[in-house]
Design an enzyme around this catalytic site. Structure first.
Site, PDB file in Angstrom:
ATOM      1  N   ASP A 186       0.825  -1.047  -0.124  1.00  0.00           N
ATOM      2  CA  ASP A 186       0.129  -0.058  -0.028  1.00  0.00           C
ATOM      3  C   ASP A 186       0.949   1.072  -0.107  1.00  0.00           C
ATOM      4  OD1 ASP A 186      -1.934   1.983   0.112  1.00  0.00           O
ATOM      5  OD2 ASP A 186      -3.104   0.754   1.679  1.00  0.00           O
TER       6      ASP A 186
HETATM    7  C1  BGC Z   1      -4.764   3.304   0.109  1.00  0.00           C
HETATM    8  C2  BGC Z   1      -4.936   2.327  -1.251  1.00  0.00           C
HETATM    9  C3  BGC Z   1      -4.559   3.120  -2.511  1.00  0.00           C
HETATM   10  C4  BGC Z   1      -3.393   3.930  -2.533  1.00  0.00           C
HETATM   11  C5  BGC Z   1      -2.898   4.587  -3.798  1.00  0.00           C
HETATM   12  C6  BGC Z   1      -3.559   4.159  -0.055  1.00  0.00           C
HETATM   13  O1  BGC Z   1      -3.867   5.517   0.666  1.00  0.00           O
HETATM   14  O2  BGC Z   1      -4.807   2.582   1.107  1.00  0.00           O
HETATM   15  O3  BGC Z   1      -6.220   1.664  -1.276  1.00  0.00           O
HETATM   16  O4  BGC Z   1      -4.788   2.381  -3.609  1.00  0.00           O
HETATM   17  O5  BGC Z   1      -3.440   4.837  -1.423  1.00  0.00           O
HETATM   18  O6  BGC Z   1      -3.774   5.718  -3.762  1.00  0.00           O
END
Ligand code: BGC
Length: 708
Positions: free
Chosen positions: A240
């Site tokens: 993530d």
């Molecule tokens: C989120 C993810 C997301 C990523 C990219 C993170 O803050 O938890 O679900 O895909 O950011 O935006």
């Protein structure tokens, strides 16, 4: 799209690996911008481009920070939230959804779509429940697999997220989750496993939180042992954004591609930080000094190249389409099928669209744009039809009066911006509108602001925000002929439920929101959605909250899932705590009867198929769909068990008067529990009860069976 042959891909990967320098390989293991990782220019290996996900393709973000790039070619179709998709109980629609969203990703030249999410709905306070598929592992598994197939059939990778136990936003970057293996295997992992083994997903995103004291993005047990060894996942593990925290663990414990480090995943980011990523220079140094073996690097690059061959380097890939009528139609159909009719006193709904009546539409969600906000899943929708617009276009003969009723301020990550308008005068105007109307449609609920249905924070209360409870009380006093359309991705407390005539759970429906809502209100579409999670009467009735702070949100960043396997309806059923609305509940404008309920035997051997059959008749006046649900519970077990668990369902469409026979089959092995004493699944012999009905709290018939 013809798939590329796997063995030819592997030999091409061998060939490329032999030509890459160690520096080039390391570069491939981390980001070069907010949403891309580098290729190898001198060998013609392209970059890998990613985008959120999961409800449409997100607007373009700047190269180095979280600001929007300000492009004007990135307005896309916003599809309904995954909670709505889950509520359709219709796996075929899930495939259509995946296909449509990936066609848009392709048009936008994206290789990896960051979604779908299948974290289990554990508490109604979780700000991200709207992005997931509900509280039941079986339902989430059945719905996620076709979504992945739909996405990947176009040569775009799905990225299944967030693996695993990211079930709250509070402390998501710090909390260490303590959970029994049984709850992990039975409740929180099945949808991920199905996504890997049946969906054949090409990438997976680690969660922010810790499990067994180790961050999930480089967690030896979760990634190396369970995902890659036991489940034989051959794709790439992506962090993530900002989920990596340690080079050695990232090198050794199953991470392949590091994204978003030195950022909080939402707002803050350090510029030009890429060389300092855990899998950048620090990794290179460890490799060169021999502290970690080169084989770790080759394995990561092999997986990343495999992901590239499946997507950006797939010569058979098409070009995609965006904002076409077909995609709008898919969004509208899913919206219409996912809306759940919860209450319908005196047939308040449907409302005849040709009548000359006065309708007061009250509530901010009648007009508020709900595709911006909410965190990473927010979208720049080409168009978002508001409920007010959708209803006005449909109810052409009616006089529509509109009053906002309350206001909440604009969405902003991590921050509440106070509203500009005075809620007292909005309330006065709403009451006067209610008095003038034949009927009131209150369109409220939550929204995508911070502390609502939004990433980066959980809800602070179970009740409706912005003074809606008080407002609704007054509105109902002014006009008792009131129906409520709740727009949210979460359950809410409903102190006003006894006073209103009708209630619909309408989710976040994206571009076609207003049309999908008008379809159902007007009766053009007969509601057939079923709740994918329980609505407790009060927060303490929810299992996670029953056990207090240690269970939610944890104490000093340590959290124990004390309710264990008893999540959602499993808890309510077993502890006999009546919910406000049960899992699987959803009404229709027509009526269905189940008869000839039969089971193929009452004695089964291990490994044998259990088949339920019944006839379903539409005994009402309108075409409609019903979801037959089969639950099974073990009577007298050596371990604690839920009273019953969903093991099969089928959605069936019927014209008025029509009857169809339905069969739902599963295997006795599906009734096994995860036995911690042998670290494996175990099927108990003895007696079980099979429940057949159309909701977890509406069972038409039970059968006693034995397994030996
Ligand atoms: C989120 C993810 C997301 C990523 C990219 C993170 O803050 O938890 O679900 O895909 O950011 O935006």
């Amino acid at each position: 799209m013809p798939a590329q042959n796997d063995s030819s891909i592997e030999s091409k990967i061998d060939n490329i690996l032999s030509q890459l320098t160690i520096e080039e390989k390391v570069a491939m293991c981390h980001a070069q911008s907010k949403f891309s990782s580098p290729g190898v220019a001198r060998l013609g290996i392209p970059e890998l481009w990613m985008s959120d996900g999961p409800h449409g393709v997100r607007g373009e973000i700047n190269w180095d920070d979280w600001g929007y790039a300000g492009w004007t070619n990135d307005y896309a179709t916003a599809f309904p939230a995954l909670t709505c998709l889950a509520a359709t109980f219709n796996p075929d629609l899930s495939k259509e959804y995946g296909n449509a969203v990936s066609e848009e990703a392709l048009y936008r030249e994206k290789d990896v779509l960051l979604g779908p999410g299948v974290n289990i709905y554990r508490t109604p306070l979780n700000g991200r429940n709207f992005e997931y598929m509900g509280e039941d592992p079986y339902l989430a598994s059945k719905m996620v697999v076709p979504y992945i197939h739909g996405v990947q059939q176009n040569g775009v990778a799905a990225c299944l997220k967030h693996y695993v136990l990211n079930n709250q936003e509070v402390w998501r970057n710090k909390v260490n989750v303590k959970i029994s293996d049984r709850a992990l295997y039975e409740i929180y992992m099945p949808a991920f496993k199905a996504g890997v083994q049946e969906g054949k997903v090409w990438s997976i995103m680690g969660a922010y939180n810790k499990f067994e004291g180790q961050y999930c993005c480089h967690n030896e047990r979760l990634l190396n042992k369970i995902l890659k060894e036991d489940w034989a996942f051959d794709g790439a593990v992506i962090t993530d954004w900002g989920g990596a925290t340690n080079t050695k663990e990232a090198a050794l414990y199953g991470l392949d591609l590091e994204m978003g480090s030195h950022s909080d995943g939402l707002t803050v980011s350090a510029k030009y930080a890429y060389d300092y990523y855990y899998l950048a220079n620090p990794y290179l140094e460890m490799l060169k000094s021999g502290e970690v073996p080169i084989s770790t690097l080759d394995n990561k690059v092999r997986r990343i190249l495999r992901l590239m061959f499946r997507t950006t380097m797939n010569p058979n890939r098409g070009f995609g389409v965006m904002n076409n009528q077909e995609h709008l139609d898919v969004a509208r159909k899913i919206g219409g099928e996912g809306i759940v009719l919860l209450k319908n006193e005196g047939n308040f709904f449907p409302i005849d669209p040709v009548k000359n009546i006065t309708i007061a539409i009250i509530g901010e969600n009648a007009t508020k744009q709900l595709t911006p906000g909410g965190g990473s899943s927010e979208l720049k929708a080409k168009d978002e039809v508001s409920p007010l617009r959708g209803i006005k276009e449909r109810f052409k003969n009616a006089e529509i009066i509109h009053a906002m009723g309350y206001n909440s301020g604009p969405p902003q990550y991590g921050k509440v911006i106070p509203p500009k308008l005075d809620n007292d005068s909005l309330k006065t105007a709403a009451i006067s509108a209610a008095k003038q109307a034949d009927l009131v449609l209150f369109i409220g609920g939550l929204n995508k602001n911070h502390y609502q249905d939004c990433e980066g924070g959980d809800r602070l209360d179970y009740g409706l925000p912005f003074g809606q409870d008080e407002l609704l009380d007054e509105v109902v006093k002014a006009n008792p002929n009131t129906g409520v359309i709740l727009i949210s991705g979460n359950a809410v407390e409903m102190p006003w439920l006894g006073k209103i005539k009708g209630l619909m759970q309408a989710w976040f429906l994206g571009s076609q929101s207003g049309h999908a809502i008008a379809d159902v209100i007007s009766g053009e579409v007969n509601p057939s959605g079923k709740l994918p999670f329980t609505f407790p009467v009060k927060l303490e009735d929810n299992a996670a909250h029953y056990y207090g702070e240690i269970s939610y949100p944890g104490i000093d960043y340590e959290q124990e899932y004390k309710e264990d396997i008893l999540v959602g309806y499993r808890w309510h059923d077993t502890k006999k705590i009546k919910p406000q609305f049960a899992f699987g509940h959803g009404l229709s404008y027509t009526e269905f009867q189940l008869f000839n309920l039969e089971i193929n035997s009452n004695k089964f051997e291990k490994g044998q198929a259990i088949t339920l059959s019944c006839s379903v008749q539409n005994t009402g006046q309108r075409p409609g769909a019903e979801v037959i649900q089969v639950y099974v519970g073990k009577n007298k077990s050596k371990v604690p068990r839920a009273l019953k668990e969903l093991k099969g369902f089928k959605k069936i469409f019927l014209e008025p008067g029509a009857t169809e026979n339905v069969e739902i089959a599963f295997n006795t092995n599906d009734l096994a529990f995860y036995d911690e004493s042998i670290s494996d699944w175990s099927l108990e012999e003895g007696s079980y009860t099979v429940y057949v009905g159309n909701a977890s709290d509406n069972v038409s018939r039970t059968f006693k069976i034995r397994i030996k």
